[in-house]
Design an enzyme around this catalytic site. Sequence first.
Site, short mmCIF file in Angstrom:
data_model
loop_
_atom_site.label_atom_id
_atom_site.label_comp_id
_atom_site.label_asym_id
_atom_site.label_seq_id
_atom_site.Cartn_x
_atom_site.Cartn_y
_atom_site.Cartn_z
N PHE A 1 11.36 -21.46 -33.57
CA PHE A 1 10.72 -22.36 -34.53
C PHE A 1 9.44 -21.71 -35.01
O PHE A 1 8.56 -21.37 -34.20
CB PHE A 1 10.40 -23.73 -33.92
CG PHE A 1 9.84 -24.71 -34.93
CD1 PHE A 1 10.66 -25.66 -35.54
CD2 PHE A 1 8.51 -24.67 -35.31
CE1 PHE A 1 10.16 -26.54 -36.50
CE2 PHE A 1 7.99 -25.54 -36.27
CZ PHE A 1 8.82 -26.48 -36.86
N ASP B 1 4.42 -15.18 -32.37
CA ASP B 1 3.99 -16.52 -32.78
C ASP B 1 3.49 -17.27 -31.56
O ASP B 1 4.27 -17.74 -30.73
CB ASP B 1 5.19 -17.23 -33.43
CG ASP B 1 4.87 -18.67 -33.84
OD1 ASP B 1 3.84 -19.22 -33.39
OD2 ASP B 1 5.67 -19.25 -34.61
N LYS C 1 -2.56 -25.20 -33.61
CA LYS C 1 -2.54 -26.23 -32.56
C LYS C 1 -3.83 -26.26 -31.74
O LYS C 1 -4.88 -26.56 -32.28
CB LYS C 1 -1.31 -26.02 -31.66
CG LYS C 1 0.01 -26.27 -32.43
CD LYS C 1 1.10 -26.70 -31.53
CE LYS C 1 2.46 -26.72 -32.18
NZ LYS C 1 2.99 -28.05 -32.39
N THR D 1 -6.97 -21.79 -51.38
CA THR D 1 -8.25 -22.47 -51.67
C THR D 1 -9.18 -22.46 -50.46
O THR D 1 -10.31 -21.99 -50.54
CB THR D 1 -8.00 -23.94 -52.08
OG1 THR D 1 -7.05 -23.96 -53.14
CG2 THR D 1 -9.31 -24.60 -52.52
O1 PSZ Z 1 8.82 -30.87 -36.36
C1 PSZ Z 1 7.89 -30.07 -36.61
O2 PSZ Z 1 7.55 -29.70 -37.75
C2 PSZ Z 1 7.17 -29.48 -35.48
S1 PSZ Z 1 7.30 -30.13 -33.97
C3 PSZ Z 1 6.40 -28.91 -33.27
C4 PSZ Z 1 6.00 -28.02 -34.18
C5 PSZ Z 1 6.42 -28.35 -35.45
N1 PSZ Z 1 5.35 -26.90 -33.83
C6 PSZ Z 1 4.72 -26.08 -34.79
C7 PSZ Z 1 4.91 -24.61 -34.72
C8 PSZ Z 1 5.28 -23.96 -33.53
O3 PSZ Z 1 5.50 -24.65 -32.40
C9 PSZ Z 1 5.44 -22.57 -33.54
C10 PSZ Z 1 5.83 -21.84 -32.31
N2 PSZ Z 1 5.24 -21.89 -34.67
C11 PSZ Z 1 4.87 -22.49 -35.82
C12 PSZ Z 1 4.70 -23.85 -35.88
C13 PSZ Z 1 4.28 -24.47 -37.17
O4 PSZ Z 1 3.03 -25.00 -37.06
P1 PSZ Z 1 2.58 -26.21 -38.02
O5 PSZ Z 1 3.34 -27.42 -37.60
O6 PSZ Z 1 1.11 -26.29 -37.79
O7 PSZ Z 1 2.90 -25.78 -39.41
#
Ligand code: PSZ
Length: 500
Positions: free
Chosen positions: A217, A326, A357, A381
């Site tokens: 992910f 990541d 996070k 921006t």
């Molecule tokens: O359902 C969702 O969109 C979720 S639930 C948990 C996440 C997103 N985690 C974000 C995440 C991550 O765990 C890893 C390993 N890489 C990138 C991301 C993306 O981060 P955000 O959500 O800040 O864009």
Amino acid sequence: MASMLLTRQVLYALQQNSRIVVPGCRYVSQAAAKTAVDFDYDGPLMKTEVPGPRSRNLMKQLNEIQNADAVSFFCNYEESRGNYLVDVDGNRMLDLYSQISSIPIGYNHPALIKLLQQPQNLSAFINRPALGIMPPENFIEKLEESLLSVAPKNLNQIITMACGSCANENAFKVIFMWYRNKERGHSGVTKEELETCMINQAPGCPDYSILSFMGGFHGRTMGCLTATHSKAIHKLDIPAFDWPIAPFPRLKYPLEDFVKENEQEEARCLEEVEDLIVKYRKKKKTVAGIIIEPIQSEGGDNHASSDFFRKLRNIARKHGCAFLVDEVQTGCGATGKFWAHEHWAMEDPADIITFSKKMMTGGFFHKEEFRPDAPFRIFNTWLGEPSKNLMLQEVLNVIKKEGLVNNAVQAGKVLHKGLLDLQARYPHLMSRARGQGTFCSFDAPDDATRNKLIIQTRNKGVVLGGCGERSIRFRPTLVFKDHHANLFLNIFNDVLADFK
Ligand code: PSZ
């Protein structure tokens, strides 16, 4: 106030004592093991089922203006403290999910409240600059005191972004630019490239790819989503690039009983990575970079050995692909090292590390050779948020002062061992207990049982998260201590014993 708190404690104690105690399984007394987290509550306190009536009402209202089906319950963040999340019905729950792993030092930490009360910090919260063109005077100093103070090995360049997806998306772009410049050599950009990029054609828009792993992910923006393979619901109906997807090892547990099998499984995946790199180069979709999580989180808390990561990193180097780690979910201490990739003990673990996070701001560290070669090539921006750098600086101070990375090792041991005990006692409900630091998880027999376990545990005052097809994951804050682990284990033992 004190007497109210006392009444709550007494009520809770009565609640606990009236529960049928399963012989042979009580974890060490909370009181004995308790160390100071002075802004924390003493335990969960449940008044209604969760979601309670007030939450349900708000969910109905929200649903009129947007699809609110994903909402679990509404929260009272003012009343939440430390490891405890309070909901709008007054239920106080031990939070082992911490806003999808994004609260570093608990709710309403006094150090952060103090930070916001200091007049010299107000401007950073009120005036949000366009950091790429008009940064505040203290921008560099604040980056040095926050992000750069925890920069991973060899990565002395930093770019901040608003979130994790934004970090990965821009890291991909940095990789593509780097790769194209390598191919171009020192010849300049051609007129043809400038013209064709405007109509999404090669050579201006080269057909490069990023290799990712099944179960990974990396976010939901369009490039990241192509590299994301954890759940179909994330991807359905969205166009994607033709980029290679390698298998991620599926390890058997307990690890010590399956050494040979797991080695073979990792070797199989690495072989597939090399095959894909060769295959995609042949079909002119050259792999410019590889992206991987040190522990696949959304995809089900899938771990691989340090040996796997070392070999993968070497494959990337051998084929001239950038190696992007990541650490959006694994970064900032929970695995027992500040960065999870430190567990691999490598001299040159990565070219780029993305974060967000618990780090408060998104962004990425990278090697100098990945610097964009012109202004406005990596830009938007806000490019992050100065107030988040201030907050991070304070978070890092607390982490250092209170030894919270070592605490994750210690509390993680208690949690992990407790999970192994429970797994031995309830093998029909738990398997594959695994973890690094407090970054722990186990598998339920199926999706329905997993979801029932999460709801029943929540109704007894502990918030857990699911991941993958049937896993339950632990993502407590860094102020999660041994006694919180024991508290959870006792409650969860009751849930498992009563489970129907
Ligand atoms: O359902 C969702 O969109 C979720 S639930 C948990 C996440 C997103 N985690 C974000 C995440 C991550 O765990 C890893 C390993 N890489 C990138 C991301 C993306 O981060 P955000 O959500 O800040 O864009």
